[in-house]
Design an enzyme around this catalytic site. Structure first.
Site, PDB file in Angstrom:
ATOM      1  CG  ASP A 173       1.883  -3.377   5.663  1.00  0.00           C
ATOM      2  OD1 ASP A 173       2.554  -2.440   6.183  1.00  0.00           O
ATOM      3  OD2 ASP A 173       0.617  -3.245   5.353  1.00  0.00           O
ATOM      4  CG  HIS A 223      -0.586   0.239   2.612  1.00  0.00           C
ATOM      5  ND1 HIS A 223      -0.180   1.383   3.050  1.00  0.00           N
ATOM      6  CD2 HIS A 223      -0.102  -0.650   3.440  1.00  0.00           C
ATOM      7  CE1 HIS A 223       0.301   1.201   4.553  1.00  0.00           C
ATOM      8  NE2 HIS A 223       0.341   0.024   4.666  1.00  0.00           N
ATOM      9  CG  ASP A 260       2.522   1.208   8.086  1.00  0.00           C
ATOM     10  OD1 ASP A 260       2.231   0.584   7.203  1.00  0.00           O
ATOM     11  OD2 ASP A 260       1.807   1.107   9.311  1.00  0.00           O
ATOM     12  CG  HIS A 310       0.402   3.271  12.965  1.00  0.00           C
ATOM     13  ND1 HIS A 310      -0.848   3.116  12.808  1.00  0.00           N
ATOM     14  CD2 HIS A 310       0.998   2.655  11.878  1.00  0.00           C
ATOM     15  CE1 HIS A 310      -1.337   2.519  11.904  1.00  0.00           C
ATOM     16  NE2 HIS A 310      -0.232   2.321  10.901  1.00  0.00           N
ATOM     17  CD  GLU A 336      -2.787  -1.351   5.283  1.00  0.00           C
ATOM     18  OE1 GLU A 336      -2.889  -2.398   6.156  1.00  0.00           O
ATOM     19  OE2 GLU A 336      -2.843  -0.112   5.700  1.00  0.00           O
ATOM     20  CD  GLU A 337      -1.619   2.421   7.616  1.00  0.00           C
ATOM     21  OE1 GLU A 337      -2.350   2.158   8.454  1.00  0.00           O
ATOM     22  OE2 GLU A 337      -0.414   2.268   7.470  1.00  0.00           O
TER      23      GLU A 337
END
Length: 367
Positions: A227, A63, A172, A316, A204-205
């Site tokens: 990922d 992604h 990410d 994150h 995707e998130e």
């Protein structure tokens, strides 16, 4: 070992979920010379196709979106309120720089109530996202000339090298975008058994949305998610909590909160890694999910799917960190996995994947 300059450009190019225009343009420029055909679907997924020798399809999903924010309100003093696009830990936001992507880009600072003004009972509580604002250092009249409700916001952090690692916002999943590009580069002049669909997915998130639509369109026989995963190999963590560790190789996913990877694909990736002396480690992630779930389940007949994961610390958060050797090992593992798929016995009856030589027509069925 790896092209850090390319990775840096990928990580620093903005693209919040649903607002992937800039990173998509960058990817298109990089991937077009590497494959036979490139398409962009209605959602904005970039589908890079390398033709193979036989009539089967392999989908690899990485992604391109990064966690970010969206403007929801501009108050009378010019301060911006926002909503998250993807998962955030609020404690990582205080006093961080962001970029507001209005009619032009503006640097802003995340702010909240100063600790000096908090009541004693407030100091020990985690502030909710609703308590934060963005300060552009301009009065409202100036802000509204360029910024409107619905504009996207991303974090402002450059990629640096730190020891054996790279450290940046949005590793990410920009590190996976990099890995997929480098894998397609490595395969450019090679013959591959099956058609490869390298898909740089959107959104995707916020729910695997791009992977779901592209898997339905492609209907792959085989699928690889690409990922990051958690590396919790830090002080205070128990060994059983690590999930993965930095510097110990590519992670081969066994399961996460949304996917039980096909045991045949897990075995295939392990055998391929061992055959080429590629360091690897198993990944069992108790929660969370990746595009692997979309690839596995949303084709018309389902796919034999698994995932290669990149160990990542501080996921994150404001910055995320990956090991350069791990990244290299992921490129090597994916490259060999894509080029050797026909050499494995994919029947359900085969437990360990032993197979002397594939039949010339590779005629077994997947339904």
């Amino acid at each position: 070992m790896i092209n850090v300059e390319l990775l840096k450009k990928i990580c620093e190019t903005p693209g919040a979920p649903g607002y992937e225009q800039r990173i998509r343009e960058f990817i298109l420029a990089e991937v077009t010379p590497l494959v036979d055909k490139v398409e962009v679907d209605a959602m904005g997924n970039v589908v890079a196709i390398k033709k193979g020798q036989q009539d089967k399809k392999v989908m690899v999903a990485a992604h391109m979106d990064e966690i970010g924010f969206i403007v929801t309100h501009i108050d009378e003093d010019g301060f911006i309120r926002f909503h998250t696009l993807g998962g955030f830990d609020p404690k990582t936001l205080t006093s961080q720089r962001v970029i507001v992507h209005g009619r032009k880009d503006f640097i802003g600072v995340m702010g909240s109530k100063p600790i000096h003004l908090m009541k004693p009972e407030e100091r020990n509580k985690q502030l909710p996202i609703s308590e934060y604002y963005i300060d552009l250092g301009m009065p409202r009249d100036e802000v509204v000339k360029y910024v409107a409700v619905g504009d996207s916001i991303t974090r402002e952090r450059e990629l640096i090298e730190m020891g054996n690692c790279v450290n940046s916002k949005s590793m990410d999943n920009r590190v996976s975008v990099f890995i997929l590009l480098e894998t397609l580069r490595a395969l450019k002049d090679q013959t591959v058994p099956y058609d490869i669909y390298g898909v740089f997915t959107v959104q995707e998130e916020v729910g695997l949305r791009g992977a779901i639509s592209s898997a339905h369109l492609i209907d792959p026989d085989f699928g690889f998610g690409l990922d990051v995963t958690i590396a919790f190999d830090v002080p205070g963590a128990q060994a059983h909590e690590y999930v993965t560790s930095l510097g110990k190789g590519a992670a081969i996913k066994i399961l996460d909160g949304m996917t039980i990877c096909d045991y045949r694909m897990v075995n295939y990736m392990k055998k391929t890694a061992d055959a080429h002396d590629i360091p690897w480690q198993p990944e069992v992630l108790p929660a969370g999910g990746t595009d692997t779930a979309g690839v596995q389940r949303y084709g018309k007949k389902g796919a034999i799917a698994g995932a290669i994961s990149i160990p990542l610390r501080n996921m994150h958060q404001t910055i995320e960190m990956a090991n350069k050797a791990d990244i290299r090992h992921c490129i090597d593992l994916l490259t060999h996995c894509l080029s050797e798929l026909q050499q494995y016995d994919w029947s359900f009856e085969n437990v360990d994947g032993n197979r002397s030589k594939p039949a010339a027509d590779d005629s077994y069925d997947f339904l």
